[in-house]
Design a protein around this motif. Structure first.
Motif, PDB file in Angstrom:
ATOM      1  N   ALA A 203       0.794  -1.213  -0.094  1.00  0.00           N
ATOM      2  CA  ALA A 203       0.007   0.032   0.064  1.00  0.00           C
ATOM      3  C   ALA A 203       0.868   1.182   0.119  1.00  0.00           C
ATOM      4  O   ALA A 203       1.914   1.271   0.553  1.00  0.00           O
ATOM      5  CB  ALA A 203      -0.865   0.082   1.207  1.00  0.00           C
TER       6      ALA A 203
ATOM      7  N   ILE B 232      -3.185  -0.429  -3.239  1.00  0.00           N
ATOM      8  CA  ILE B 232      -3.822   0.665  -2.445  1.00  0.00           C
ATOM      9  C   ILE B 232      -3.028   1.982  -2.454  1.00  0.00           C
ATOM     10  O   ILE B 232      -1.939   1.718  -2.052  1.00  0.00           O
ATOM     11  CB  ILE B 232      -3.988  -0.112  -1.142  1.00  0.00           C
ATOM     12  CG1 ILE B 232      -4.989  -1.213  -1.310  1.00  0.00           C
ATOM     13  CG2 ILE B 232      -4.724   1.218  -0.279  1.00  0.00           C
ATOM     14  CD1 ILE B 232      -5.011  -1.954   0.010  1.00  0.00           C
TER      15      ILE B 232
ATOM     16  N   LEU C 113      -5.153   0.787   7.541  1.00  0.00           N
ATOM     17  CA  LEU C 113      -4.639  -0.427   6.621  1.00  0.00           C
ATOM     18  C   LEU C 113      -4.384  -1.555   7.680  1.00  0.00           C
ATOM     19  O   LEU C 113      -4.941  -2.626   7.322  1.00  0.00           O
ATOM     20  CB  LEU C 113      -3.522   0.180   6.093  1.00  0.00           C
ATOM     21  CG  LEU C 113      -3.474   1.074   5.087  1.00  0.00           C
ATOM     22  CD1 LEU C 113      -2.194   1.689   4.457  1.00  0.00           C
ATOM     23  CD2 LEU C 113      -4.096   0.571   3.882  1.00  0.00           C
TER      24      LEU C 113
END
Length: 352
Positions: free
Chosen positions: A294, A320, A346
């Motif tokens: 991410a 992400i 997250l």
């Protein structure tokens, strides 16, 4: 004393004024609040909000971990046996860049923040490489109990440290459960930083090798007045910039023998000693990325400007992306609580 401090209103006015100035100006053309954000305080600490004072009150355990013949500075929070988090800082920074972020995770995680070799209080080396940084991170994770929770740790890296995390995730996916990159780009530093490093290299070229440290300042006040962020940006929260700057310095004898002064803790020749081949984005036929990733970035970041300009990115498709509003490259200085919230979200829902 009150006269040595800048009011909250003055700080806000500085930020509003900066918004209309060119962020890509040459170093000598930068506005004072970007070129020397801490100078108005004349060595005094800016006032800080309660949340920040509470966070840094959770003092970490400070220790050194041996890796590849070097002593690496490591800070830890939380109980061994909890899931592991490893925080990695950016270029010329140090482990304390995370000292006001990491405590927000200490109840549920075993947290470590390391100073990369050549930075912070870690040993300097004759050569630096991404492969060695990856080995260092693994040795730190093992030594600080980040595996003791029964799973691999999650790595979190900012900027240059994000590059190290990315490299490790690609080359050694078995070492981490996931990777969170914070405003991470590829292709090297911006032109103004390259020019600064070249100028500094020329300055020390004739200094005998054993004495080749960074520039020395006669007082802590003078050193703090020289602190600024790279790439150039306003210091969103001056109390954080001051906290980081003070821990970026160490005592040193003045070259003219006039007494003890202050200098930066990082190896000023690190960039010249670094194997930068791993900084280029991998080719399309490079290794497949299997580590969950991410990316958290600032909405006004230089990194994102490069991406929008078409600079190649090695990030996997569909990764992400979390954008932090009203933030430049150094998100932990501009929007620290938003960064904490993004990482928490997250960790709560990802990776599956």
């Amino acid at each position: 004393m009150a006269d040595d401090r800048v009011s909250v209103e003055a700080k806000a006015a500085q930020r509003e004024t900066y918004d209309d100035r060119p962020i890509h100006a040459e170093p000598g053309e930068l506005p004072p609040e970007v070129q020397a954000p801490l100078a108005p305080f004349k060595g005094a600490e800016p006032p800080a909000p309660q949340w920040f004072r509470d966070a840094i009150a959770h003092a970490p355990e400070r220790r050194f971990v041996e890796s590849l013949g070097s002593r690496l500075e490591v800070l830890t929070w939380g109980e061994a046996g909890n899931p592991g988090l490893l925080f990695v800082h950016g270029n010329s920074a140090h482990a304390d860049w995370w000292s006001f972020i990491a405590p927000f995770f200490m109840e549920d995680y075993r947290v470590a923040s390391m100073s990369l070799a050549g930075m912070g209080a870690s040993d300097w080396r004759e050569r630096y490489s991404f492969a060695d940084f990856a080995e260092d991170a693994e040795n730190v994770a093992r030594a600080t109990g980040l595996y003791e929770g029964g799973d691999k740790p999650i790595y979190i890296g900012h900027s240059f440290g994000g590059g190290q995390v990315f490299h490790t995730a690609v080359q050694f996916p078995e070492r981490m459960r996931a990777a969170i990159l914070v405003d991470t780009g590829f292709g090297g530093p911006p032109p103004e930083e390259i020019a600064r490093r070249q100028k500094e290299a020329q300055r020390v070229a004739n200094i005998p090798t054993p004495d080749r440290g960074g520039r020395a300042y006669p007082s802590l006040e003078a050193a703090l007045a020289r602190f600024r962020l790279m790439p150039p940006q306003p210091a969103g929260n001056l109390f954080i910039a001051d906290y980081i700057a003070r821990r970026s310095l160490k005592p040193t004898p003045m070259p003219d023998g006039s007494g003890e002064g202050w200098t930066w803790r990082f190896d000023p020749h690190m960039w010249a000693k670094l194997d930068r081949s791993a900084m280029s984005p991998p080719s399309s036929d490079g290794p497949k990325i299997t580590t969950p990733m991410a990316h958290i970035h600032g909405d006004s970041s230089r990194v994102m400007e490069r991406k929008k300009a078409g600079q190649p990115s090695p990030f996997p498709p569909g990764m992400i992306e979390v954008e932090i509003p009203n933030s430049h490259h150094h998100i932990m200085i501009d929007q620290p609580l938003a960064l904490v919230a993004a990482i928490r979200a997250l960790l709560a829902a990802w990776p599956h």
